[in-house]
Design an enzyme around this catalytic site. Structure first.
Site, PDB file in Angstrom:
ATOM      1  N   GLY A  77      74.338 -95.849 -16.672  1.00 43.02           N
ATOM      2  CA  GLY A  77      74.486 -94.445 -16.325  1.00 43.02           C
ATOM      3  C   GLY A  77      75.142 -94.336 -14.965  1.00 43.02           C
ATOM      4  CD  GLN A  82      75.054 -93.622  -9.173  1.00 41.80           C
ATOM      5  OE1 GLN A  82      74.925 -93.172 -10.307  1.00 41.80           O
ATOM      6  NE2 GLN A  82      74.594 -94.814  -8.814  1.00 41.80           N
ATOM      7  CB  CYS A 128      69.888 -97.267  -8.168  1.00 43.09           C
ATOM      8  SG  CYS A 128      71.069 -95.950  -7.806  1.00 43.09           S
ATOM      9  CG  LEU A 129      75.202 -98.860 -11.039  1.00 38.94           C
ATOM     10  CD1 LEU A 129      76.393 -98.218 -11.749  1.00 38.94           C
ATOM     11  CD2 LEU A 129      75.206-100.369 -11.250  1.00 38.94           C
ATOM     12  CG  HIS A 170      68.292 -93.487 -12.210  1.00 32.59           C
ATOM     13  ND1 HIS A 170      67.610 -94.470 -11.524  1.00 32.59           N
ATOM     14  CD2 HIS A 170      69.562 -93.505 -11.704  1.00 32.59           C
ATOM     15  CE1 HIS A 170      68.420 -95.039 -10.649  1.00 32.59           C
ATOM     16  NE2 HIS A 170      69.608 -94.469 -10.736  1.00 32.59           N
ATOM     17  CD  GLU A 171      72.546 -92.219 -13.795  1.00 29.28           C
ATOM     18  OE1 GLU A 171      73.214 -91.728 -12.849  1.00 29.28           O
ATOM     19  OE2 GLU A 171      72.231 -93.415 -13.851  1.00 29.28           O
ATOM     20  CG  HIS A 174      71.959 -90.645  -8.807  1.00 26.81           C
ATOM     21  ND1 HIS A 174      71.985 -91.144  -7.517  1.00 26.81           N
ATOM     22  CD2 HIS A 174      71.818 -91.721  -9.622  1.00 26.81           C
ATOM     23  CE1 HIS A 174      71.848 -92.465  -7.560  1.00 26.81           C
ATOM     24  NE2 HIS A 174      71.742 -92.835  -8.821  1.00 26.81           N
TER      25      HIS A 174
END
Length: 209
Positions: A77, A82, A128-129, A170-171, A174
């Protein structure tokens, strides 16, 4: 991840995101250009993003770039902030706990409140990226429903279980300026940041000044 023992709510309005996944994801990637990932500390990650109001060619290109960036980073995702873009849009290419692949785009996402009987918590590890190489246990409901719009502005409603439910939550977080480490205890957050400091990202990132 933990699974429900109870039946899930039935709603035929849920968006079908499990068909032609390979073809749709590939088409986005081939049109897109991979961009580096912003990491914790970058201001765009720590404030609520702007609503998407124009569902145009520029947004379509952003979505393509996001799918390309997600694949480069080997993520499931990715939110627009990001890759440094201040807009409420995320993409996903994620398996649920039954091994079913989900691919899609959500603009202006809002998590629906769940009845108490569907708020069964799963405390699996989360990463997380934008916090590369770090992982921590975080309890989240193992069922989630997100409503919003697709890249053409059509209303959509997406449901997820297990790992995919975690991805949707999670997304969405963000895009409202919250990283998963912000939900951790101070001690666990410090540990995650230490893991990040000691690790080496496997994909391009934007260094914070």
């Amino acid at each position: 991840m933990a699974q429900h023992e109870t039946d899930q709510p039935v709603n035929d309005e849920f968006t079908v995101d499990t068909e032609d996944c390979e073809e749709r994801e590939l088409a986005h990637r081939e049109r897109g250009t991979s961009r580096p990932i912003t990491v914790v500390g970058n201001p765009v990650l720590h404030r609520e993003c702007k609503d998407v109001t124009s569902f145009d060619a520029e947004l379509a290109q952003l979505v393509d770039d996001m799918f390309a960036s997600q694949r480069t980073a080997e993520g499931v995702g990715l939110a627009a902030n990001q890759i440094g873009v201040d807009l409420k849009v995320f993409v996903y290419d994620c398996m649920d706990d039954e091994g079913v692949r989900h691919v899609g785009t959500v603009c202006n996402p809002v998590l629906e409140e769940l009845p108490a009987e569907y708020r069964l918590l799963d405390d699996s590890n989360e990463g997380c990226l934008s916090v590369p190489t770090a992982y921590a246990s975080l309890a989240r409901p193992d069922y989630a429903v997100v409503r919003g719009q697709d890249a053409e502005g059509n209303p959509i409603r997406v449901e997820g279980t297990g790992y995919f439910a975690r991805c949707l939550q999670h997304e969405t977080d963000h895009l409202y300026g919250r990283l998963y480490i912000d939900r951790l205890s101070k001690r666990d957050r410090k540990d995650a940041l230490k893991q990040m400091a000691e690790g080496t990202p496997r994909y391009p990132v934007v260094a914070n000044d």
